[in-house]
Each structure stands twice: as C-alpha cells, then as structure tokens.
Design a protein around this motif. Sequence first.
Motif, PDB file in Angstrom:
ATOM      1  N   ASN A  30       0.805  -1.234   0.000  1.00 43.42           N
ATOM      2  CA  ASN A  30       0.000   0.000   0.000  1.00 43.42           C
ATOM      3  C   ASN A  30       0.833   1.276   0.000  1.00 43.42           C
ATOM      4  O   ASN A  30       0.415   2.286   0.548  1.00 43.42           O
ATOM      5  N   SER A  31       1.995   1.223  -0.625  1.00 41.41           N
ATOM      6  CA  SER A  31       2.802   2.445  -0.733  1.00 41.41           C
ATOM      7  C   SER A  31       2.614   3.120  -2.086  1.00 41.41           C
ATOM      8  O   SER A  31       3.263   4.120  -2.361  1.00 41.41           O
ATOM      9  N   GLY A  32       1.736   2.580  -2.929  1.00 44.80           N
ATOM     10  CA  GLY A  32       1.428   3.215  -4.212  1.00 44.80           C
ATOM     11  C   GLY A  32       2.246   2.702  -5.383  1.00 44.80           C
ATOM     12  O   GLY A  32       2.368   3.385  -6.399  1.00 44.80           O
ATOM     13  N   LYS A  33       2.791   1.495  -5.281  1.00 45.24           N
ATOM     14  CA  LYS A  33       3.643   0.952  -6.345  1.00 45.24           C
ATOM     15  C   LYS A  33       2.880   0.819  -7.664  1.00 45.24           C
ATOM     16  O   LYS A  33       3.352   1.292  -8.700  1.00 45.24           O
ATOM     17  N   ILE A  37       3.318   2.947 -11.211  1.00 40.56           N
ATOM     18  CA  ILE A  37       3.585   2.323 -12.514  1.00 40.56           C
ATOM     19  C   ILE A  37       2.511   2.719 -13.520  1.00 40.56           C
ATOM     20  O   ILE A  37       2.821   3.063 -14.671  1.00 40.56           O
ATOM     21  N   ASN A  38       1.246   2.698 -13.116  1.00 40.67           N
ATOM     22  CA  ASN A  38       0.171   3.119 -14.017  1.00 40.67           C
ATOM     23  C   ASN A  38       0.394   4.544 -14.501  1.00 40.67           C
ATOM     24  O   ASN A  38       0.136   4.862 -15.669  1.00 40.67           O
ATOM     25  N   ALA A  39       0.884   5.415 -13.628  1.00 37.33           N
ATOM     26  CA  ALA A  39       1.176   6.796 -14.025  1.00 37.33           C
ATOM     27  C   ALA A  39       2.337   6.833 -15.019  1.00 37.33           C
ATOM     28  O   ALA A  39       2.312   7.598 -15.990  1.00 37.33           O
ATOM     29  N   MET A  40       3.355   6.005 -14.800  1.00 35.61           N
ATOM     30  CA  MET A  40       4.505   5.978 -15.712  1.00 35.61           C
ATOM     31  C   MET A  40       4.101   5.526 -17.115  1.00 35.61           C
ATOM     32  O   MET A  40       4.577   6.072 -18.100  1.00 35.61           O
ATOM     33  N   ILE A  41       3.237   4.517 -17.200  1.00 35.58           N
ATOM     34  CA  ILE A  41       2.840   4.009 -18.518  1.00 35.58           C
ATOM     35  C   ILE A  41       1.587   4.702 -19.049  1.00 35.58           C
ATOM     36  O   ILE A  41       1.121   4.388 -20.133  1.00 35.58           O
ATOM     37  N   GLU A  42       1.067   5.633 -18.268  1.00 36.84           N
ATOM     38  CA  GLU A  42      -0.044   6.493 -18.661  1.00 36.84           C
ATOM     39  C   GLU A  42      -1.333   5.729 -18.963  1.00 36.84           C
ATOM     40  O   GLU A  42      -2.099   6.089 -19.837  1.00 36.84           O
ATOM     41  N   LYS A 131      16.091 -10.234  -7.306  1.00 35.42           N
ATOM     42  CA  LYS A 131      17.288 -10.933  -7.772  1.00 35.42           C
ATOM     43  C   LYS A 131      17.614 -10.621  -9.221  1.00 35.42           C
ATOM     44  O   LYS A 131      18.760 -10.733  -9.638  1.00 35.42           O
ATOM     45  N   LYS A 132      16.602 -10.216  -9.994  1.00 35.79           N
ATOM     46  CA  LYS A 132      16.809  -9.922 -11.413  1.00 35.79           C
ATOM     47  C   LYS A 132      16.767  -8.425 -11.711  1.00 35.79           C
ATOM     48  O   LYS A 132      16.737  -8.023 -12.865  1.00 35.79           O
ATOM     49  N   ALA A 133      16.777  -7.604 -10.668  1.00 29.01           N
ATOM     50  CA  ALA A 133      16.653  -6.156 -10.844  1.00 29.01           C
ATOM     51  C   ALA A 133      17.985  -5.522 -11.233  1.00 29.01           C
ATOM     52  O   ALA A 133      19.018  -5.818 -10.651  1.00 29.01           O
ATOM     53  N   ASP A 134      17.936  -4.656 -12.232  1.00 29.49           N
ATOM     54  CA  ASP A 134      19.094  -3.835 -12.584  1.00 29.49           C
ATOM     55  C   ASP A 134      19.027  -2.497 -11.857  1.00 29.49           C
ATOM     56  O   ASP A 134      20.042  -1.890 -11.552  1.00 29.49           O
ATOM     57  N   ALA A 135      17.816  -2.043 -11.620  1.00 30.61           N
ATOM     58  CA  ALA A 135      17.574  -0.800 -10.894  1.00 30.61           C
ATOM     59  C   ALA A 135      16.281  -0.976 -10.111  1.00 30.61           C
ATOM     60  O   ALA A 135      15.432  -1.788 -10.471  1.00 30.61           O
ATOM     61  N   VAL A 136      16.157  -0.222  -9.032  1.00 28.03           N
ATOM     62  CA  VAL A 136      14.982  -0.323  -8.159  1.00 28.03           C
ATOM     63  C   VAL A 136      14.384   1.058  -7.958  1.00 28.03           C
ATOM     64  O   VAL A 136      15.105   2.039  -7.752  1.00 28.03           O
ATOM     65  N   ILE A 137      13.069   1.111  -8.048  1.00 31.41           N
ATOM     66  CA  ILE A 137      12.331   2.304  -7.621  1.00 31.41           C
ATOM     67  C   ILE A 137      11.665   1.918  -6.315  1.00 31.41           C
ATOM     68  O   ILE A 137      10.854   0.992  -6.266  1.00 31.41           O
ATOM     69  N   TYR A 138      12.037   2.603  -5.254  1.00 36.85           N
ATOM     70  CA  TYR A 138      11.523   2.301  -3.921  1.00 36.85           C
ATOM     71  C   TYR A 138      10.415   3.300  -3.604  1.00 36.85           C
ATOM     72  O   TYR A 138      10.661   4.495  -3.473  1.00 36.85           O
ATOM     73  N   CYS A 139       9.172   2.803  -3.502  1.00 29.73           N
ATOM     74  CA  CYS A 139       8.014   3.655  -3.202  1.00 29.73           C
ATOM     75  C   CYS A 139       7.761   3.696  -1.704  1.00 29.73           C
ATOM     76  O   CYS A 139       7.841   2.674  -1.031  1.00 29.73           O
ATOM     77  N   MET A 140       7.453   4.878  -1.221  1.00 26.47           N
ATOM     78  CA  MET A 140       7.134   5.068   0.191  1.00 26.47           C
ATOM     79  C   MET A 140       5.834   5.855   0.309  1.00 26.47           C
ATOM     80  O   MET A 140       5.582   6.752  -0.494  1.00 26.47           O
ATOM     81  N   HIS A 141       5.031   5.510   1.287  1.00 30.22           N
ATOM     82  CA  HIS A 141       3.828   6.276   1.607  1.00 30.22           C
ATOM     83  C   HIS A 141       4.278   7.513   2.376  1.00 30.22           C
ATOM     84  O   HIS A 141       5.127   7.425   3.259  1.00 30.22           O
ATOM     85  N   ILE A 142       3.729   8.677   2.063  1.00 27.26           N
ATOM     86  CA  ILE A 142       4.164   9.931   2.687  1.00 27.26           C
ATOM     87  C   ILE A 142       4.090   9.879   4.213  1.00 27.26           C
ATOM     88  O   ILE A 142       4.940  10.439   4.900  1.00 27.26           O
ATOM     89  N   SER A 143       3.113   9.156   4.753  1.00 25.89           N
ATOM     90  CA  SER A 143       2.958   9.120   6.208  1.00 25.89           C
ATOM     91  C   SER A 143       3.976   8.207   6.887  1.00 25.89           C
ATOM     92  O   SER A 143       4.133   8.253   8.098  1.00 25.89           O
ATOM     93  N   GLN A 144       4.655   7.364   6.097  1.00 26.35           N
ATOM     94  CA  GLN A 144       5.611   6.436   6.682  1.00 26.35           C
ATOM     95  C   GLN A 144       6.991   6.550   6.044  1.00 26.35           C
ATOM     96  O   GLN A 144       7.850   5.696   6.255  1.00 26.35           O
ATOM     97  N   ALA A 168      10.455   7.163  -4.720  1.00 28.57           N
ATOM     98  CA  ALA A 168       9.196   7.821  -5.053  1.00 28.57           C
ATOM     99  C   ALA A 168       8.357   7.869  -3.785  1.00 28.57           C
ATOM    100  O   ALA A 168       8.167   6.856  -3.124  1.00 28.57           O
ATOM    101  N   ILE A 169       7.881   9.054  -3.462  1.00 31.60           N
ATOM    102  CA  ILE A 169       7.027   9.209  -2.287  1.00 31.60           C
ATOM    103  C   ILE A 169       5.620   9.495  -2.778  1.00 31.60           C
ATOM    104  O   ILE A 169       5.382  10.481  -3.471  1.00 31.60           O
ATOM    105  N   GLY A 170       4.709   8.583  -2.427  1.00 36.65           N
ATOM    106  CA  GLY A 170       3.330   8.697  -2.864  1.00 36.65           C
ATOM    107  C   GLY A 170       2.423   9.274  -1.804  1.00 36.65           C
ATOM    108  O   GLY A 170       2.803   9.432  -0.654  1.00 36.65           O
ATOM    109  N   PHE A 171       1.215   9.584  -2.220  1.00 37.65           N
ATOM    110  CA  PHE A 171       0.170  10.103  -1.340  1.00 37.65           C
ATOM    111  C   PHE A 171       0.541  11.472  -0.769  1.00 37.65           C
ATOM    112  O   PHE A 171       0.120  11.822   0.320  1.00 37.65           O
TER     113      PHE A 171
END
Length: 178
Positions: A30-33, A37-42, A131-144, A168-171
């Motif tokens: 529930n951090s908005g992952k 992604i939906n926003a990135m791919i529009e 294990k197969k990630a080349d890069a990571v986007i770490y999403c966080m909820h603004i309250s946490q 990425a900080i969501g909410f």
Amino acid sequence: DDEIRLVNDLSDVLLNLTSPLTVTVIGPFNSGKSTFINAMIEERILPENINPSTSMVCKIGYCNSHLKIQYIEKELKEFVDRNSSNYIPRTGDVLEIFHNNIFCEKDIVIVDTPGFNDPYMDDEETNNALKKADAVIYCMHISQANSRLDAEKIEYLQKNGITSIFFAIGFSDLLQNV
C-alpha cells in the motif's frame, strides 16, 4: 518531465547491459507501487485499491499494439487483484504484460511487486523479483516515509549489490501545510 528525466537516468544504467533494463518497483504494501507504474505508462492497467491488492509479480514490457497479456485467460484485474471476487491465489506466478508505452519503448521492463510486510503474503515474491533487478524504484507512503522498515530494506538492497535505487514518495496529497 519527471518521466523523461527518469528514463534518461535509467539509460545510464542501460548502457552497460546487453539485455533489457529491469526496473523493479518495491516498497511496503500500500505504498502506491501499482499507482506509480500506471502513471509511468499512462494507463490504469494494474489494479489500484486502498487495501493491499497486487497478489503477484507483474512484468510490463513493450509491444507495438495496445495491450497483450501472456499466460492469462481472465480479465487482468480479476487475476491480479486479491480483492476481486474471482481471484484465485497463484503463488510463484509472474504475469507478463506487453503494452505500447513510452517508458518501456527503450528496452526497459518494469516489474511490479506485492511489496513488503503485507499481512496476507510473505516477502518471498518481492525478494525473488529483486534478484533480477538492474535498478529499483523504492516507493514510500508519505505518512511512513523514511521509516525503520524503509532504512532496513534500502540497506538490504545495497548489501545485495543493487546500487541504482530511485525513490518515489506517494500520497503527497495527504500532506498538510504545517
């Protein structure tokens, strides 16, 4: 602009790879992952819900047509969203989605994960995707954001050789002026 800047930053990582760049999106449940992604791919392809909803790892790659889903017979949201009345648990499965979007067009694969500390699942699905990630986007909820869990997971990523970490900080709409 943010999307173009992120694609440009990730292209630096892509220069050293011979296969597609795998960008894995992680964070607490529930951090908005999926929303990120939906926003990135529009387009709202992945299920978004106020409750934990992503039940499996979902890979999104590029194709010329609008949308192709591999290894799936039912409506995507019913298959992936554990809040759907038609959901059937499928541990260990990975859903592959091919979609016409600018983000994946440059040989980038986006991986959505169930997340960490989900009360209904263990972290194994997310850890396996890392294990197969080349890069990571770490999403966080603004309250946490910047919690002890976040610090521990970021340290875990670094110890496991993942150095390309974006945040990425969501909410943020919940943040009130102080």
